[in-house]
Scaffold this motif. Sequence first.
Motif, PDB file in Angstrom:
ATOM      1  N   HIS A 151       0.881  -1.182   0.044  1.00 34.60           N
ATOM      2  CA  HIS A 151      -0.002  -0.001   0.151  1.00 34.60           C
ATOM      3  C   HIS A 151       0.723   1.157  -0.010  1.00 34.60           C
ATOM      4  O   HIS A 151       0.672   2.317  -0.656  1.00 34.60           O
ATOM      5  CB  HIS A 151      -0.915  -0.105   1.068  1.00 34.60           C
ATOM      6  N   HIS A 152       1.918   1.096   0.614  1.00 32.22           N
ATOM      7  CA  HIS A 152       2.930   2.332   0.895  1.00 32.22           C
ATOM      8  C   HIS A 152       3.564   2.544  -0.662  1.00 32.22           C
ATOM      9  O   HIS A 152       3.797   3.634  -1.371  1.00 32.22           O
ATOM     10  CB  HIS A 152       4.068   2.169   1.559  1.00 32.22           C
ATOM     11  N   SER A 153       3.731   1.369  -1.662  1.00 35.46           N
ATOM     12  CA  SER A 153       4.468   1.442  -2.943  1.00 35.46           C
ATOM     13  C   SER A 153       3.141   1.806  -3.627  1.00 35.46           C
ATOM     14  O   SER A 153       3.630   2.991  -4.631  1.00 35.46           O
ATOM     15  CB  SER A 153       4.608   0.013  -3.491  1.00 35.46           C
ATOM     16  N   PHE A 154       2.000   1.657  -3.593  1.00 37.68           N
ATOM     17  CA  PHE A 154       0.975   2.301  -4.453  1.00 37.68           C
ATOM     18  C   PHE A 154       0.961   3.858  -4.066  1.00 37.68           C
ATOM     19  O   PHE A 154       0.808   4.505  -5.257  1.00 37.68           O
ATOM     20  CB  PHE A 154      -0.562   1.736  -4.058  1.00 37.68           C
ATOM     21  N   ALA A 155       0.945   4.187  -2.777  1.00 39.52           N
ATOM     22  CA  ALA A 155       0.658   5.578  -2.628  1.00 39.52           C
ATOM     23  C   ALA A 155       1.964   6.249  -3.036  1.00 39.52           C
ATOM     24  O   ALA A 155       1.596   7.624  -3.493  1.00 39.52           O
ATOM     25  CB  ALA A 155       0.484   5.820  -1.039  1.00 39.52           C
ATOM     26  N   SER A 156       3.010   5.666  -3.127  1.00 39.71           N
ATOM     27  CA  SER A 156       4.156   6.594  -3.394  1.00 39.71           C
ATOM     28  C   SER A 156       4.447   6.595  -5.080  1.00 39.71           C
ATOM     29  O   SER A 156       4.741   7.885  -5.525  1.00 39.71           O
ATOM     30  CB  SER A 156       5.679   5.725  -2.988  1.00 39.71           C
ATOM     31  N   ALA A 157       3.915   5.604  -5.510  1.00 42.47           N
ATOM     32  CA  ALA A 157       3.693   5.811  -7.308  1.00 42.47           C
ATOM     33  C   ALA A 157       2.703   6.687  -7.565  1.00 42.47           C
ATOM     34  O   ALA A 157       2.788   7.564  -8.482  1.00 42.47           O
ATOM     35  CB  ALA A 157       3.281   4.446  -7.788  1.00 42.47           C
ATOM     36  N   ARG A 158       1.746   6.836  -6.755  1.00 47.95           N
ATOM     37  CA  ARG A 158       0.626   7.797  -7.274  1.00 47.95           C
ATOM     38  C   ARG A 158       1.070   9.229  -6.990  1.00 47.95           C
ATOM     39  O   ARG A 158       0.657  10.028  -7.541  1.00 47.95           O
ATOM     40  CB  ARG A 158      -0.667   7.464  -6.104  1.00 47.95           C
ATOM     41  N   GLY A 159       1.840   9.460  -5.874  1.00 40.77           N
ATOM     42  CA  GLY A 159       2.459  10.639  -5.499  1.00 40.77           C
ATOM     43  C   GLY A 159       3.425  11.143  -6.600  1.00 40.77           C
ATOM     44  O   GLY A 159       3.700  12.405  -6.657  1.00 40.77           O
ATOM     45  N   ARG A 160       4.117  10.052  -7.463  1.00 39.70           N
ATOM     46  CA  ARG A 160       4.970  10.407  -8.442  1.00 39.70           C
ATOM     47  C   ARG A 160       4.098  10.711  -9.724  1.00 39.70           C
ATOM     48  O   ARG A 160       4.917  10.997 -10.709  1.00 39.70           O
ATOM     49  CB  ARG A 160       5.706   9.303  -8.499  1.00 39.70           C
ATOM     50  N   GLY A 161       2.973  10.705  -9.571  1.00 42.69           N
ATOM     51  CA  GLY A 161       2.091  11.085 -10.885  1.00 42.69           C
ATOM     52  C   GLY A 161       1.662   9.825 -11.670  1.00 42.69           C
ATOM     53  O   GLY A 161       0.869   9.984 -12.806  1.00 42.69           O
ATOM     54  N   SER A 162       1.971   8.503 -11.149  1.00 43.70           N
ATOM     55  CA  SER A 162       1.527   7.306 -11.870  1.00 43.70           C
ATOM     56  C   SER A 162       0.035   6.991 -11.798  1.00 43.70           C
ATOM     57  O   SER A 162      -0.528   7.129 -10.604  1.00 43.70           O
ATOM     58  CB  SER A 162       2.222   6.068 -11.518  1.00 43.70           C
ATOM     59  N   THR A 163      -0.726   6.384 -12.614  1.00 44.11           N
ATOM     60  CA  THR A 163      -2.185   6.039 -12.490  1.00 44.11           C
ATOM     61  C   THR A 163      -2.209   4.491 -12.560  1.00 44.11           C
ATOM     62  O   THR A 163      -3.344   3.959 -12.256  1.00 44.11           O
ATOM     63  CB  THR A 163      -2.809   6.743 -13.534  1.00 44.11           C
ATOM     64  N   VAL A 164      -1.160   3.995 -13.093  1.00 44.96           N
ATOM     65  CA  VAL A 164      -1.134   2.343 -13.024  1.00 44.96           C
ATOM     66  C   VAL A 164       0.106   1.790 -12.393  1.00 44.96           C
ATOM     67  O   VAL A 164       1.238   2.389 -12.536  1.00 44.96           O
ATOM     68  CB  VAL A 164      -1.416   1.925 -14.445  1.00 44.96           C
ATOM     69  N   PHE A 165      -0.283   0.789 -11.680  1.00 48.77           N
ATOM     70  CA  PHE A 165       0.966   0.140 -10.916  1.00 48.77           C
ATOM     71  C   PHE A 165       1.065  -1.177 -11.432  1.00 48.77           C
ATOM     72  O   PHE A 165      -0.049  -1.970 -11.347  1.00 48.77           O
ATOM     73  CB  PHE A 165       0.870   0.039  -9.602  1.00 48.77           C
ATOM     74  N   ASP A 166       1.778  -1.546 -12.410  1.00 47.42           N
ATOM     75  CA  ASP A 166       2.239  -3.074 -13.001  1.00 47.42           C
ATOM     76  C   ASP A 166       2.769  -3.834 -12.202  1.00 47.42           C
ATOM     77  O   ASP A 166       3.898  -3.873 -11.670  1.00 47.42           O
ATOM     78  CB  ASP A 166       2.899  -2.759 -14.307  1.00 47.42           C
ATOM     79  N   LEU A 167       2.158  -5.101 -11.663  1.00 51.39           N
ATOM     80  CA  LEU A 167       2.831  -6.021 -10.599  1.00 51.39           C
ATOM     81  C   LEU A 167       3.786  -6.997 -11.422  1.00 51.39           C
ATOM     82  O   LEU A 167       4.105  -7.906 -10.531  1.00 51.39           O
ATOM     83  CB  LEU A 167       1.625  -6.627  -9.819  1.00 51.39           C
ATOM     84  N   LEU A 168       3.642  -7.215 -12.584  1.00 49.96           N
ATOM     85  CA  LEU A 168       4.358  -7.854 -13.523  1.00 49.96           C
ATOM     86  C   LEU A 168       3.940  -9.497 -13.138  1.00 49.96           C
ATOM     87  O   LEU A 168       3.265  -9.781 -12.381  1.00 49.96           O
ATOM     88  CB  LEU A 168       6.053  -7.757 -13.320  1.00 49.96           C
TER      89      LEU A 168
END
Length: 387
Positions: free
Chosen positions: A304-321
Amino acid sequence: MNARASSLAGSDDAVTLGLVEDVAGFLALRRDWEALFTRAAAPRQLFQSHVFLRHWAAHYLTPDMRLSIVTAHRAGELAMVWPLVRQRRYGLDTLRFMGVPVAQFGDVLVGGGEDALLQAGWAFLRHLRADLFEARKLRADSCLALSGLLDAAVQGDRQEAPFVDLTRRVGDAGPSLAYPARERSNHRRRLRRLGERGPLAYAMPPPGPEAARLAAAAIAMKRTTLAHRGIVAPVINDPRFATFFTDLAADASGEASLRIASLSVGGAPIGIDLSFDCKGNSFAHVLATAPEQEHGGIGKILIHHSFASARGRGSTVFDLLAPAEPYKREHADGSVAVSDRLLPLSLKGRLACHLGIQHWRPLLKAAVKCLPAGLSRHVIPAPRQGR
């Protein structure tokens, strides 16, 4: 060495195809490659960026490999790149994508008029007299897969790459309403218990020495956790894996897109995320937690921290591979099929496929996983050192 051939000669859109076979030629393409990437690459093609492959070449390009980068120039501008290497294995000359094993998706970078360019590139590639073309981790939505050029290829390992819609999943103070109330409550409870152990701190250091230190710590955590679980992971245990990521994390040029998000208690990191950002998407390459903290729900807090960090950097999609492990499916809003494909280019290649060479790697991996951890170390060969 550069071999040249022309197609569509005499027209305003004349295309010149070329072959780059040495590192100097690859480095000389940097400016044009980056321009092509900026104007034409999809986020999923970050593993075909020049900076990613430049770091890969510094660590993973071995003497038994030869670059075989197929390029196309149109009106003096780089319009297409097939980032390939040529390697002789099992007595067969194989063409495959640069970046293996750290690149998660293979593909071709191509600008406008891609169908004609891809066809021309494929025709050029077939004249290189290799035995096999191997496309590992090819996404179903990749340029190469959609072109149909590999429709006749033999399919090997098939997986799914889950992805997360960050606009749905990230709330103001943790998981959003997309998660059940119980999960949101559990997240708050885990944070309270974690805070009882010491001051809780989050960090997202810019590329540089601190980011490199955390990248090294993440790989060490991951290796220890896998060893405790008895999981064989030759790619992660290869020394080059750690040096590749630490060098990328230390690259303060502003070109590298590796981003670090860490979670610490009492000044000691207990969870670290190594993700790549590209054009509004983030790609989670390494999610590592301290083994001694595993039973405190640190993994769930970290993601959840990773999601929030990515969102804070401007990302809208988080690919978990890939692969689509159960913990990834808990968060996924969709997934993309990923497969390995092998296409014979010669009589020897066709014979090898007939004998099932495409199944050798998955069978070996499955067999090694069944061995005791101590014995598996003697079965897997030591990694070759890069340049």
